[in-house]
Design a protein around this motif. Structure first.
Motif, PDB file in Angstrom:
ATOM      1  N   UNK A 428      37.756 -13.057   3.995  1.00 19.73           N
ATOM      2  CA  UNK A 428      37.090 -14.360   3.720  1.00 19.73           C
ATOM      3  C   UNK A 428      37.607 -14.689   4.730  1.00 19.73           C
ATOM      4  N   UNK A 429      37.555 -15.829   6.180  1.00 17.27           N
ATOM      5  CA  UNK A 429      38.339 -16.848   6.213  1.00 17.27           C
ATOM      6  C   UNK A 429      39.114 -17.729   5.403  1.00 17.27           C
ATOM      7  N   UNK A 460      33.230 -11.939   4.014  1.00 15.92           N
ATOM      8  CA  UNK A 460      31.807 -13.627   5.119  1.00 15.92           C
ATOM      9  C   UNK A 460      33.243 -13.863   5.514  1.00 15.92           C
ATOM     10  N   UNK A 461      32.134 -15.290   6.554  1.00 15.76           N
ATOM     11  CA  UNK A 461      32.673 -16.255   7.290  1.00 15.76           C
ATOM     12  C   UNK A 461      31.627 -16.754   8.341  1.00 15.76           C
ATOM     13  N   UNK A 462      31.898 -17.455   9.698  1.00 16.32           N
ATOM     14  CA  UNK A 462      30.399 -18.186  10.275  1.00 16.32           C
ATOM     15  C   UNK A 462      31.284 -17.600  11.422  1.00 16.32           C
ATOM     16  N   UNK A 469      31.134  -6.464  14.452  1.00 18.89           N
ATOM     17  CA  UNK A 469      31.474  -7.047  12.993  1.00 18.89           C
ATOM     18  C   UNK A 469      30.399  -6.363  12.640  1.00 18.89           C
ATOM     19  N   UNK A 470      29.414  -5.528  13.164  1.00 22.07           N
ATOM     20  CA  UNK A 470      28.198  -4.552  11.952  1.00 22.07           C
ATOM     21  C   UNK A 470      29.048  -3.308  11.032  1.00 22.07           C
ATOM     22  N   UNK A 512      34.639 -12.562  11.259  1.00 20.09           N
ATOM     23  CA  UNK A 512      35.066 -13.774  12.537  1.00 20.09           C
ATOM     24  C   UNK A 512      36.334 -13.884  12.626  1.00 20.09           C
ATOM     25  N   UNK A 513      36.164 -14.383  14.260  1.00 22.34           N
ATOM     26  CA  UNK A 513      37.771 -14.947  15.032  1.00 22.34           C
ATOM     27  C   UNK A 513      38.390 -16.171  13.904  1.00 22.34           C
ATOM     28  N   UNK A 514      39.038 -16.116  12.753  1.00 19.11           N
ATOM     29  CA  UNK A 514      39.769 -16.913  12.177  1.00 19.11           C
ATOM     30  C   UNK A 514      40.732 -15.690  11.359  1.00 19.11           C
TER      31      UNK A 514
END
Length: 547
Positions: A428-429, A460-462, A469-470, A512-514
């Motif tokens: 996750x982020x 998980x993320x946003x 990503x897939x 996600x990019x975080x």
């Protein structure tokens, strides 16, 4: 002449109330305050558990609150950047009611409702007019920023209440001294409430500097013979003032070692946020709330318009002398609370996060309540004040109805993940780590260099998503499910056989990019070093049958 005109205006207001008819006289004078407190409670309590905890809220029960108060205070020193008062309250609250959303948010909601009558009293003190009191209480009751932090398990709303109490005590102490009455009890109350404010949030110090400046200015004017109490009463007032100021200063100085030890934990995001953008966000927060950015500048302007028009119209019609003095007091306090931390940015102390200025919105609200519905603004000023309150109320309702304006739905995402069972790892982020640890307990972070054997990887993320990503995060896995939970994303990758995957591989493939975090169920067996196939790789578990 100014005093005569002010008395005449007050007389006209009293006459207008006297002519309002028998029906109006049947209602007690406090009914508007009671109605506004009911409204404030409805806005805060009816949806108190509607939104899930976000990172800062979940961090408290996951990492700060412990069984003993001493352990909790040690955690405050090593993980937080806020004084300890709210955490002491949260610790006591958790001992009685637990660590659920309702329990941990309850102190903030109670503080938010309690601020409404304090705002009423502040408005009354600033001008002596009931209209100002109603305006101040209504704006505090409906403002989306105050409502937001009344529903957050953090210290912000408690800082709002304590600053409002300190401001009220200051006003009553100054009025008592000006009227030749004893002011000692109000100065003592100012010292206590100001100290509580300092123990709640460091940024209250700037607002208290503005209040202390007003008290010291009164002493300067007294020494110059322009005001003050005569003889022994004046000497007693001076001693009481200096004692109150000294007490608040002593509490502030005592907090310096704690602030240094905390060293700005989790405040790095402030420096990475452009200063110009932060300054633009401050009025946006007040107008449309913490989450109001998706509404756009058009809605922000619509809310700002009656405030701007009301202030211009109120100043154009010219404030009465007492209104002018009240507006200046509110302006001085608000300016100190905002401009001092802004000036400190130039000296390398950049902690000017908009959320740290929430308490400064109390004197700003008081200023609006004085100027917009001023005596000479008449019905136009009252109508504009009502329009401001209705605009605030509409945004609060919109937040309740629109997931896009709410905190990230980590609770819903945790349900979609389906539990912290063995054989699963979650990436996750950073802002998702504490909420997922809270809602999917027991989880724990996967240490750097470690590996874990799993058959399922939940990422998980946003938005925005990173390229690819897939694609599976490791050999042997395939994408089985994609889900969007009110803007939070879940990509579920599965394998028919267990694979040993390194922490480096998992951290290197977050959707996600975080900044990434890797979480595993607390009972999952973890290898202490990198995977045998090398860091950043995956291999079948020894017992797995490969095809």
């Amino acid at each position: 002449m100014p005093a005569l005109s002010e008395a005449a205006a007050s007389g006209r207001e009293h006459l207008a109330h006297a002519r309002s008819g028998p029906r109006a006289r049947r209602l007690p004078g406090w009914w508007p305050l009671a109605a506004l407190m009911i409204l404030a409670a409805a806005l805060r309590f009816s949806t108190l558990t509607q939104q899930s905890f976000w990172y800062d809220e979940a961090f408290t029960p996951v990492h700060v609150l412990h069984a003993s108060l001493a352990a909790t205070l040690r955690a405050v020193v090593h993980t937080e950047n806020t004084p300890p008062l709210w955490y002491v309250i949260a610790w006591a609250d958790a001992r009685v009611f637990g660590t659920g959303e309702l329990a941990l948010r309850l102190p903030s909601a109670l503080a938010g409702v309690a601020t409404v009558p304090v705002a009423w009293a502040i408005g009354r003190e600033l001008t002596g007019r009931r209209t100002t009191a109603i305006a101040a209480a209504a704006l505090v009751a409906c403002n989306p920023l105050f409502v937001w932090y009344s529903q957050e398990a953090r210290a912000y709303e408690l800082s709002v209440l304590t600053v409002a109490l300190a401001m009220l005590c200051l006003l009553r102490a100054r009025r008592a001294a000006a009227a030749g009455e004893p002011s000692g009890r109000w100065l003592a109350a100012f010292a206590v409430s100001g100290s509580l404010a300092l123990l709640t949030h460091y940024f209250t110090a700037f607002l208290l500097l503005g209040m202390v400046g007003l008290l010291l200015w009164d002493l300067v004017r007294e020494r110059a013979g322009q005001a003050g109490l005569p003889g022994s009463a004046g000497r007693w007032h001076r001693r009481a003032t200096l004692s109150a100021v000294g007490f608040v200063a002593a509490v502030g100085i005592a907090l310096v070692p704690l602030a240094v030890a905390q060293g700005g934990h989790n405040a790095q995001w402030i420096g990475r946020w452009a200063l110009g953008s932060r300054l633009a966000t401050i009025p946006q927060y007040y107008l449309t709330g913490y989450s109001g950015a998706p509404l756009g500048h058009g809605i922000e302007l619509l809310v700002a318009l009656p405030i701007i028009v009301g202030i211009v119209f109120g100043l154009w019609r010219v404030l009465l002398p007492r209104e002018e003095r009240g507006a200046m007091v509110a302006l001085v306090i608000a300016a100190a609370g905002i401009l001092i931390p802004f000036a400190l940015v130039g000296f390398g102390a950049d902690y000017l996060g908009p959320r740290n200025l929430v308490a400064a919105m109390i004197p700003i609200t008081a200023l609006i309540a004085v100027v917009v519905p001023s005596q000479r603004a008449g019905r136009v000023g009252i109508a504009l004040t009502a329009l401001i309150a209705l605009a605030f109320l509409a945004i609060c309702i919109d937040v309740d109805l629109s997931p896009r304006l709410q905190r990230g739905n980590w609770r819903g995402l945790a349900r979609a993940i389906g539990g912290a069972r063995s054989g699963r790892v979650i990436t996750t982020v950073q802002l998702g780590s504490a909420p997922l640890e809270y809602y999917l307990a027991p989880l724990r972070p996967l240490r750097g260099g470690a590996s874990v054997t799993v058959r399922e990887i939940d990422e998980t993320g946003y938005s925005p998503l990173r390229p690819g990503a897939a694609r599976p995060p490791a050999p042997g896995f395939r994408l089985r499910e994609r889900r969007n939970v009110d803007g939070l994303l879940l990509y579920r990758f599965v394998s028919p056989v267990p694979w040993t995957v390194s922490e480096a591989t998992l951290r290197g493939h977050v959707i996600t990019l975080a900044r990434q975090e890797v979480l595993v169920p607390a009972r999952s067996p973890v290898l202490g070093g990198p995977a045998r196939a090398g860091a950043g790789s995956a291999q079948p578990a020894p017992s797995a049958k490969t095809t």
